[in-house]
Write an enzyme that holds these catalytic residues in place. Sequence first.
Site, PDB file in Angstrom:
ATOM      1  N   LYS A 116       8.593  14.012  23.683  1.00 50.15           N
ATOM      2  CA  LYS A 116       9.919  13.849  24.296  1.00 50.15           C
ATOM      3  C   LYS A 116      11.033  14.307  23.345  1.00 50.15           C
ATOM      4  O   LYS A 116      11.970  14.981  23.754  1.00 50.15           O
ATOM      5  CB  LYS A 116      10.137  12.377  24.663  1.00 50.15           C
ATOM      6  CG  LYS A 116       9.229  11.926  25.779  1.00 50.15           C
ATOM      7  CD  LYS A 116       9.966  11.349  26.961  1.00 50.15           C
ATOM      8  CE  LYS A 116       8.992  11.369  28.125  1.00 50.15           C
ATOM      9  NZ  LYS A 116       9.451  10.888  29.361  1.00 50.15           N
ATOM     10  N   LYS A 158      18.009   1.931  23.686  1.00 49.02           N
ATOM     11  CA  LYS A 158      16.556   2.153  23.726  1.00 49.02           C
ATOM     12  C   LYS A 158      15.939   1.956  22.359  1.00 49.02           C
ATOM     13  O   LYS A 158      16.495   2.394  21.361  1.00 49.02           O
ATOM     14  CB  LYS A 158      16.288   3.627  24.089  1.00 49.02           C
ATOM     15  CG  LYS A 158      16.109   3.935  25.541  1.00 49.02           C
ATOM     16  CD  LYS A 158      15.857   5.432  25.638  1.00 49.02           C
ATOM     17  CE  LYS A 158      15.251   5.829  26.949  1.00 49.02           C
ATOM     18  NZ  LYS A 158      15.124   7.301  27.019  1.00 49.02           N
ATOM     19  N   GLY A 164       7.276   0.595  28.231  1.00 46.97           N
ATOM     20  CA  GLY A 164       7.225  -0.477  29.220  1.00 46.97           C
ATOM     21  C   GLY A 164       8.530  -1.224  29.385  1.00 46.97           C
ATOM     22  O   GLY A 164       8.542  -2.374  29.805  1.00 46.97           O
ATOM     23  N   HIS A 208      16.473  13.248  41.250  1.00 49.08           N
ATOM     24  CA  HIS A 208      15.463  13.983  40.492  1.00 49.08           C
ATOM     25  C   HIS A 208      15.263  15.327  41.190  1.00 49.08           C
ATOM     26  O   HIS A 208      14.773  15.377  42.309  1.00 49.08           O
ATOM     27  CB  HIS A 208      14.171  13.156  40.466  1.00 49.08           C
ATOM     28  CG  HIS A 208      13.034  13.827  39.758  1.00 49.08           C
ATOM     29  ND1 HIS A 208      12.358  13.244  38.721  1.00 49.08           N
ATOM     30  CD2 HIS A 208      12.465  15.035  39.948  1.00 49.08           C
ATOM     31  CE1 HIS A 208      11.420  14.064  38.303  1.00 49.08           C
ATOM     32  NE2 HIS A 208      11.453  15.160  39.041  1.00 49.08           N
ATOM     33  N   GLU A 275      11.972  19.481  34.972  1.00 43.42           N
ATOM     34  CA  GLU A 275      12.545  18.386  35.749  1.00 43.42           C
ATOM     35  C   GLU A 275      13.926  18.041  35.202  1.00 43.42           C
ATOM     36  O   GLU A 275      14.114  17.947  33.980  1.00 43.42           O
ATOM     37  CB  GLU A 275      11.650  17.135  35.659  1.00 43.42           C
ATOM     38  CG  GLU A 275      10.257  17.347  36.220  1.00 43.42           C
ATOM     39  CD  GLU A 275       9.404  16.076  36.268  1.00 43.42           C
ATOM     40  OE1 GLU A 275       8.452  16.048  37.060  1.00 43.42           O
ATOM     41  OE2 GLU A 275       9.694  15.133  35.502  1.00 43.42           O
ATOM     42  N   GLU A 288      12.208  16.473  31.582  1.00 43.09           N
ATOM     43  CA  GLU A 288      10.997  16.894  30.882  1.00 43.09           C
ATOM     44  C   GLU A 288      10.451  18.169  31.509  1.00 43.09           C
ATOM     45  O   GLU A 288      10.865  18.568  32.590  1.00 43.09           O
ATOM     46  CB  GLU A 288       9.929  15.797  30.877  1.00 43.09           C
ATOM     47  CG  GLU A 288       9.442  15.360  32.250  1.00 43.09           C
ATOM     48  CD  GLU A 288       8.330  14.308  32.148  1.00 43.09           C
ATOM     49  OE1 GLU A 288       8.543  13.301  31.448  1.00 43.09           O
ATOM     50  OE2 GLU A 288       7.271  14.512  32.763  1.00 43.09           O
ATOM     51  N   ASN A 290       6.886  20.037  32.727  1.00 42.49           N
ATOM     52  CA  ASN A 290       5.463  19.908  33.024  1.00 42.49           C
ATOM     53  C   ASN A 290       4.814  21.271  32.894  1.00 42.49           C
ATOM     54  O   ASN A 290       5.179  22.210  33.593  1.00 42.49           O
ATOM     55  CB  ASN A 290       5.254  19.359  34.429  1.00 42.49           C
ATOM     56  CG  ASN A 290       5.763  17.935  34.537  1.00 42.49           C
ATOM     57  OD1 ASN A 290       5.394  17.084  33.745  1.00 42.49           O
ATOM     58  ND2 ASN A 290       6.632  17.688  35.488  1.00 42.49           N
ATOM     59  N   ARG A 292       2.061  22.718  33.736  1.00 42.30           N
ATOM     60  CA  ARG A 292       0.870  22.801  34.599  1.00 42.30           C
ATOM     61  C   ARG A 292       1.335  22.943  36.042  1.00 42.30           C
ATOM     62  O   ARG A 292       2.533  22.862  36.312  1.00 42.30           O
ATOM     63  CB  ARG A 292       0.069  21.511  34.464  1.00 42.30           C
ATOM     64  CG  ARG A 292       0.996  20.308  34.730  1.00 42.30           C
ATOM     65  CD  ARG A 292       0.283  19.020  34.919  1.00 42.30           C
ATOM     66  NE  ARG A 292       1.197  17.896  34.860  1.00 42.30           N
ATOM     67  CZ  ARG A 292       1.929  17.446  35.859  1.00 42.30           C
ATOM     68  NH1 ARG A 292       1.873  18.040  37.035  1.00 42.30           N
ATOM     69  NH2 ARG A 292       2.733  16.415  35.721  1.00 42.30           N
ATOM     70  N   ARG A 338       3.119  12.247  50.304  1.00 42.18           N
ATOM     71  CA  ARG A 338       1.848  11.962  49.639  1.00 42.18           C
ATOM     72  C   ARG A 338       1.185  10.776  50.320  1.00 42.18           C
ATOM     73  O   ARG A 338       1.813   9.750  50.538  1.00 42.18           O
ATOM     74  CB  ARG A 338       2.071  11.611  48.168  1.00 42.18           C
ATOM     75  CG  ARG A 338       2.706  12.726  47.371  1.00 42.18           C
ATOM     76  CD  ARG A 338       2.641  12.393  45.900  1.00 42.18           C
ATOM     77  NE  ARG A 338       3.410  13.333  45.102  1.00 42.18           N
ATOM     78  CZ  ARG A 338       3.391  13.371  43.774  1.00 42.18           C
ATOM     79  NH1 ARG A 338       2.643  12.493  43.111  1.00 42.18           N
ATOM     80  NH2 ARG A 338       4.112  14.248  43.118  1.00 42.18           N
TER      81      ARG A 338
END
Lengths: 449, 69
Positions: A116, A158, A164, A208, A275, A288, A290, A292, A338
Amino acid sequence: MIKKLLIANRGEIAARIIRTCKNMNIETVAVYSEADKAAPFVSMADEAYLLGPARVQDSYLNVDKIFSIAKETGADALHPGYGFLSENPTFREQCDTAGIIFIGPDSQVIQKMGSKIEARRVMKEAGVPIVPGTETAVASPDEAVQFAEHIGYPILLKASSGGGGIGMQTVYSAEELIKAFDGNQKRAQTFFGDGSMFLEKKIEAAHHVEIQLLADEHGHVVHLFDRECSIQRRNQKVIEEASSPFISDETRQAMGKAAVKAAQAIGYTNAGTIEFLVDDNEQFYFLEMNTRIQVEHPVTEEITGIDIVEAQIHIANGEKLAFEQTDIKKTGHAIEARIYAEDPVTFFPSPGTITKLELPEGIGVRHDIGVVSGSQVTPFYDPMIGKLIVSGDTRDEAISRLEKALDAYQIEGIKTNIPMLKDVIEHPLFKAGQTTTAFVELFYQSIKK
Amino acid sequence: MDIKATMAGSVWKIVVEEGQSVQENDDVVILESMKMEIPIAAESAGTIKAIKVAEGDFVNEGDVIAVIE
């Protein structure tokens, strides 16, 4: 040229990849676990080999076994799908050493985007907007307040080693920040042995939105427009659509350009997705990357007419992209729902045997699915069993087709999220294209009886 | 009274010990199914008389996980 492809994955994505290989006259090798021996993707492939027991460590993550099957069958390439080994830089290197073409970017790129902090740094360097925040830890509440004045409230406090949600808190004023700082620092110290704290601007009511990219090995990068993926539960997407009904064409173009520039800057190859979080004023920030193929890629295929798996294989062959940015046009609107084997209210998984499966058919209805009537849905893997993709000339037409398709979708023996999907697409905020990542939490909970 | 698994999965964590007293809705074990952790709670208050599973065991829906008295 790739002649024989091993698919190191399962379920709907394995079936989806095999379908494109058949169109391209590429032979396919499926690998499967004991739990999946009766799965449709196994019989669809030209050859299929058992990896081992159901547990992923013994099967879909069993690298030695996968390589020995690749060698025995003479597969010259491997498609990792999503999840499992798809974003593992070491595995990519092992493919290189074994002389097997890995369908995806090189290991350095996978590694960079997997961290990240590193991804944030790389994107900032490439001129992509990132969520404003501290680059290093802040030592004291006073220092935190000083910084917060710079970027403005609300602020997300943060823990740098956090996870979590522990050590994380949203604060709306200096007073709240001072109050929250010490407690969260202590908690982070206790839980992670590291009390260093960071600040990030909290993007409220975020949407998003992501950009699909294709990059060949000759430096040519294009984007295939955007996907809206704000409807999520437990940080997993549920409904995605292309194009985003929320952003303007101007924002869409700016995001596409930023994503292409970033991909060029990091030497990206093959298919990938950046994203972004988009705020109410359509300011966008890198979230982030991805490295793939993504679950929701079909909505992009439906509006562009480009088979993304086929493009991935051409790129991995070393071929040049067959189109320029200006050749890529989008027509109509596509939505993916989905289908999860889960309780529609608690979201708890629902493994079991599918006793009946009748899929709706019609114009603009596509199924990417990994099960048939009689299939066992086992507790070992992700609860997503398939995807219903609808398209239409307009968003309204696509929504209307989705409503009809969900009504006609017949699946028995296990619980699915179909009742939840129906509720969501009936919601005025969904109809208006105004959903944010908080949608499911805020609104679906109130719909439930 | 038997505490039964509400779905198939593997036992991820056992959070009580034999002889321990629990309240209604206290977690007894946590199952892992489809990449999600599912807590299995006591349906009534009592004492854990026996634990019938070990961490890592695979259980089917309806299998007895523990006995409460």
